[in-house]
Each structure stands twice: as structure tokens, then as C-alpha cells.
Scaffold this active site. Structure first.
Site, PDB file in Angstrom:
ATOM      1  N   PRO A   1     -19.936 -26.717  13.988  1.00 45.80           N
ATOM      2  CA  PRO A   1     -20.224 -26.767  15.416  1.00 45.80           C
ATOM      3  C   PRO A   1     -19.241 -25.992  16.289  1.00 45.80           C
ATOM      4  O   PRO A   1     -18.037 -26.021  16.050  1.00 45.80           O
ATOM      5  CB  PRO A   1     -20.168 -28.265  15.749  1.00 45.80           C
ATOM      6  CG  PRO A   1     -19.497 -28.911  14.597  1.00 45.80           C
ATOM      7  CD  PRO A   1     -19.767 -28.047  13.407  1.00 45.80           C
ATOM      8  N   ASN A   2     -19.814 -25.314  17.266  1.00 47.78           N
ATOM      9  CA  ASN A   2     -19.111 -24.584  18.326  1.00 47.78           C
ATOM     10  C   ASN A   2     -18.509 -23.260  17.863  1.00 47.78           C
ATOM     11  O   ASN A   2     -18.014 -22.496  18.687  1.00 47.78           O
ATOM     12  CB  ASN A   2     -18.037 -25.460  18.999  1.00 47.78           C
ATOM     13  CG  ASN A   2     -18.641 -26.676  19.663  1.00 47.78           C
ATOM     14  OD1 ASN A   2     -19.582 -26.535  20.426  1.00 47.78           O
ATOM     15  ND2 ASN A   2     -18.152 -27.863  19.347  1.00 47.78           N
TER      16      ASN A   2
ATOM     17  N   TYR B   1      -8.326 -19.501  19.310  1.00 46.92           N
ATOM     18  CA  TYR B   1      -9.228 -19.005  18.258  1.00 46.92           C
ATOM     19  C   TYR B   1      -9.319 -17.479  18.189  1.00 46.92           C
ATOM     20  O   TYR B   1     -10.032 -16.950  17.329  1.00 46.92           O
ATOM     21  CB  TYR B   1     -10.629 -19.595  18.463  1.00 46.92           C
ATOM     22  CG  TYR B   1     -10.638 -21.109  18.357  1.00 46.92           C
ATOM     23  CD1 TYR B   1     -10.329 -21.734  17.152  1.00 46.92           C
ATOM     24  CD2 TYR B   1     -10.932 -21.907  19.455  1.00 46.92           C
ATOM     25  CE1 TYR B   1     -10.319 -23.115  17.055  1.00 46.92           C
ATOM     26  CE2 TYR B   1     -10.929 -23.290  19.364  1.00 46.92           C
ATOM     27  CZ  TYR B   1     -10.618 -23.887  18.170  1.00 46.92           C
ATOM     28  OH  TYR B   1     -10.608 -25.252  18.068  1.00 46.92           O
TER      29      TYR B   1
ATOM     30  N   ALA C   1     -15.361 -29.446  13.844  1.00 40.36           N
ATOM     31  CA  ALA C   1     -14.918 -30.821  14.058  1.00 40.36           C
ATOM     32  C   ALA C   1     -15.479 -31.795  13.019  1.00 40.36           C
ATOM     33  O   ALA C   1     -14.914 -32.878  12.808  1.00 40.36           O
ATOM     34  CB  ALA C   1     -15.288 -31.272  15.467  1.00 40.36           C
TER      35      ALA C   1
HETATM   36  O1  CA2 Z   1      -9.391 -24.117  13.629  1.00 33.27           O
HETATM   37  C1  CA2 Z   1     -10.563 -24.246  13.252  1.00 33.27           C
HETATM   38  O2  CA2 Z   1     -11.166 -23.362  12.651  1.00 33.27           O
HETATM   39  C2  CA2 Z   1     -11.330 -25.539  13.569  1.00 33.27           C
HETATM   40  O3  CA2 Z   1     -12.154 -25.833  12.456  1.00 33.27           O
HETATM   41  C3  CA2 Z   1     -12.163 -25.241  14.790  1.00 33.27           C
HETATM   42  C4  CA2 Z   1     -12.915 -26.469  15.310  1.00 33.27           C
HETATM   43  C5  CA2 Z   1     -11.962 -27.650  15.493  1.00 33.27           C
HETATM   44  O4  CA2 Z   1     -12.695 -28.800  15.875  1.00 33.27           O
HETATM   45  C6  CA2 Z   1     -11.190 -27.936  14.234  1.00 33.27           C
HETATM   46  O5  CA2 Z   1     -10.307 -28.999  14.473  1.00 33.27           O
HETATM   47  C7  CA2 Z   1     -10.397 -26.710  13.799  1.00 33.27           C
HETATM   48  C8  CA2 Z   1     -13.538 -26.170  16.656  1.00 33.27           C
HETATM   49  C9  CA2 Z   1     -14.455 -24.997  16.643  1.00 33.27           C
HETATM   50  C10 CA2 Z   1     -14.698 -24.620  18.048  1.00 33.27           C
HETATM   51  O6  CA2 Z   1     -14.705 -23.229  18.093  1.00 33.27           O
HETATM   52  C11 CA2 Z   1     -14.588 -22.642  19.302  1.00 33.27           C
HETATM   53  C12 CA2 Z   1     -14.348 -21.310  19.275  1.00 33.27           C
HETATM   54  C13 CA2 Z   1     -14.184 -20.638  20.456  1.00 33.27           C
HETATM   55  C14 CA2 Z   1     -14.297 -21.297  21.660  1.00 33.27           C
HETATM   56  C15 CA2 Z   1     -14.559 -22.651  21.668  1.00 33.27           C
HETATM   57  C16 CA2 Z   1     -14.708 -23.328  20.484  1.00 33.27           C
END
Ligand code: CA2
Length: 150
Positions: free
Chosen positions: A11-12, A24, A78
């Protein structure tokens, strides 16, 4: 047709490169896919690359992978921290599983420190930015039965 490596994104992650670049980075998920495809060609691997915001879609792809794939890379977003269902699906897979996180989850909120995916993953790459996907792909390449890697 060669059996593929699956790269699954939760997700996201479709927002990659569009929000929170401080955490990110600026690469989009399309950039990540392009770079992984180029590395896969170099390594002689075929690739299936997917993203979904739905837990069941990730589980369905893991089920498909267990029948058809030689390895799997997952950034479950997440769901990493919550999903026993994704862990159960991964636990049915017999090929190498690599877990990737773009950010260093251990430097962040305490609720991100625990990963259900890590209970099955053969390797975990965190905090290497989007390069982590390519590092994981190289590792899968090393773990292929006909590879001379460790
Ligand atoms: O660090 C990572 O790759 C995560 O898997 C990313 C997840 C987070 O919930 C994990 O704890 C760590 C969140 C992905 C959200 O991705 C976004 C990317 C750009 C902008 C907003 C959200």
C-alpha cells in the site's frame, strides 16, 4: 519461458516519488520497475512487477508466485507490520524470499520495528533507498540453483 522473479509492492508505494521525498526519495515506482527490468535482463531473469493497496491482491500474487516463480521480492509497505495473512502466504513458498524497505524502518517509529515478513524472508534490505530492490534482485540471482554464488 523462464520462470519469473516476482517483485511485489504494498500500500501507498504507488505514491513513490510524488510525496515525502525526504523519506522515500524522488524515484517513482515506474523508475524502480524500469531499473529492475534492466538489471533482470543483465542477470538473465524474467520479472513480474506489481503494486496494490489491497492485502488480498498481494496474497493472490504470492499464491501465483508459489506455482510459477523462482524467487520473490516484497515490500509489503505498512502490511509488513500487521499482516499475519501475508506471512502465512509467504510461508507456503519454497523459493528465496527477499524483504525490502526503502527507508530504515529501525530508525523510525517503534511500530515499524517489527516485521511479520521477516519471519519468512531469507534476506532483508532496509534503508538503501530504491537501490534495495536491485540489491535484492542480485541476491535472488546468486541464490538460483545454477548460480555459483553462496
Ligand atoms: O520503507 C519502506 O519501504 C516502507 O515499507 C514503506 C511503507 C511504510 O509503511 C513501511 O513502514 C516502510 C510506506 C509506503 C508508503 O510509500 C509512500 C511513498 C511515497 C510517498 C508516500 C508514501
Amino acid at each position: 519461458m523462464a520462470r519469473p522473479v516476482f517483485i511485489l509492492n504494498g500500500p501507498n508505494l504507488n505514491l513513490l516519488g510524488k510525496r515525502q521525498p525526504d523519506i522515500y526519495g524522488r524515484e517513482t515506482l515506474a523508475d524502480v520497475e524500469r531499473d529492475c527490468r534492466s538489471l533482470a535482463d543483465e542477470l538473465g531473469l524474467s520479472l513480474r512487477f506489481h503494486q496494490s493497496n489491497a492485502e488480498h491482491a498481494l496474497i493472490d500474487w504470492i499464491h501465483e508466485a508459489r506455482e510459477t516463480a523462482v524467487g520473490l521480492i516484497i515490500n509489503a509497505g505498512a502490511y509488513t507490520h500487521t499482516s499475519i495473512a501475508i506471512l502465512d502466504a509467504l510461508s507456503t513458498c519454497e523459493f528465496p524470499v527477499m524483504e525490502v524497505h526503502i527507508s530504515n524502518i529501525h530508525k523510525r517509529d517503534a511500530f515499524r520495528h517489527h516485521s511479520y515478513v521477516s519471519l519468512r524472508a531469507d534476506g532483508v534490505i532496509v534503508g538503501c533507498g530504491t537501490q534495495g530492490y536491485r540489491l535484492a534482485l542480485r541476491r535472488i540471482g546468486e541464490l538460483m540453483p545454477d548460480s555459483s554464488g553462496n
